[in-house]
Design a protein around this motif. Sequence first.
Motif: not given
Length: 555
Positions: A89-107
């Motif tokens: 996917f594409d992300i569009l970040q504003s100035p000084k932005d931090v984008f965070v996400f998580d990957l975890y097991e779910s089956g």
Amino acid sequence: MKKGISSMAVFLIAAIAVFGLAGHSFAQEQTSGGPGSVLLFPYYDARSVEDGGLGLTDNYFAIINTSTHWVQSHVRIRTGDCSVELLDFDILQSPKDVFVFDLYESGGITFASCDKNTLEDSGFTLNFDADGDGTNDCFLLSSDTFPAMLSLITACGDCATGAAITTAQATELVKKGYVEVIAEGTIRPKTANKNLCFTPAAPDTVSIPGTTLRQLWDGDCWEDIYAPVAELQGRQYFVEVDVLASPVMVKRLAQANAAVINSWSKLILHEDTYAAELAAAECNADDGLELTCYAYAEAQTTDGAGVTADGANDMNYCFYRDKIGTNAVINKFGAAGTYGPTLADFYGSNRDGSLGTTANNLMSLTGLSTFDMYGSWTWPDAWPKQYVESHYFYAPAPGPYDMHTAFAFTFPLMHFIGQKPAITAREIYDNSENTETIDIGKFISPGLPTIAEFAEEAQLFHLFPPFNEGWIRFEVAATNSTEGCIDATDNLVCEVEGFDADWNRVGPSATHIPAYMGLVFTTGEENLGASPFNYNNKWNLSGDNGTWGDSRGIL
């Protein structure tokens, strides 16, 4: 959503910020890497210890825009076995932005983000209410409920054997891998209002949030769009959350910076959907004229003058494939993904559909086989990463320490060229210089790959050595499958060559040092640490370097 995540509003920020967790210590090792325009998070693992993993509940990622511009980046989550994309996917970040996400097991595997502002700026439709206030503030996507996440993996099958992969097998394959982030372009905003493009004046101002780089380029903001130059940094957290504790708490935590593999990149202007990119003129031209196609289709035959493939003429959406039966494949190189830029795009010439151009770009990436991670090719004075060396501990439970060492190797070019990497444990010592003369490989579980099996694209090896403490040396080498590659359109060679430990340029079937990176983990039931590999080569081992320095007592 699982308890360990929902109790902390998906992300671990609150728990990590507290650090007031008595009896728990967190490793602080860091990887030197940043800023840059192309990042690799070398390894994630959502498997249990019993299944060969690290026993983590979460793999937490942070992508930081350190600049005063908006930055659009393509994020691709790749699986470990054959590197087929799980999600992009594409992300569009504003100035000084931090984008965070998580990957975890779910089956299977779940992608989750509660970074509401960046998600909305990037066009995501929020679909989960984390705080229970009746308003969605997160985005979740799970292979359990959205099996299309596994569709490319099952379509491509096994990269080594070509055998079919079932959905159940694919579900297991996605539990380890790595993440790549490729900056596509930046947008200069107004000083007084960061949400508006810099140049257009009222009443023709152009708003940035919720748009895409391509939409802005096609409008009145094109003067404010630039190629990326070292805007990004990345950080990854390897986490085990104790979901049975009340309140929920972080039990084990390690962290590492993303590796920077290029400090600047090209402006990348793909269409906003796969279908639109596939239909674009850039994806429907002859070899040498595509400039540049970012949509990939299945491997197609038969290559020849005037013959083109659906999508890109140089890359298919699975793995390197020279022929199908006796027919030459047109789009030989393997993107292991359907859409967007890949590592073949950020350096060298613009991909134009010809196999020779793409082969040259991939050869430029041999910089990943040298100590210089900031360069993008092998400079004449760069030291080759022939060896990986590390101190290790082996004090497993029920002893008082409960810790051992594990090694994660990642080979990010494997899918492009049918690379066959081999990892050999060459030497192992304890801390009194004692060595073990019997087969070292038997002390690695689940076992180092044999020459017949080769390593996976991202793979974790637990070390069960004959000593409690010491150091170990691995040697890393590879061949690849591009021997004899010819683009039948122009009859030009498209082999991807490499460099051996003596800096000699060698052919695909000759042993050379592949592009790779990795992490060393120290792990146990109550501890976790992560640090980047230490590299070495045979030229550093002799110690015969003359008599430089002091010369006391010599007349």
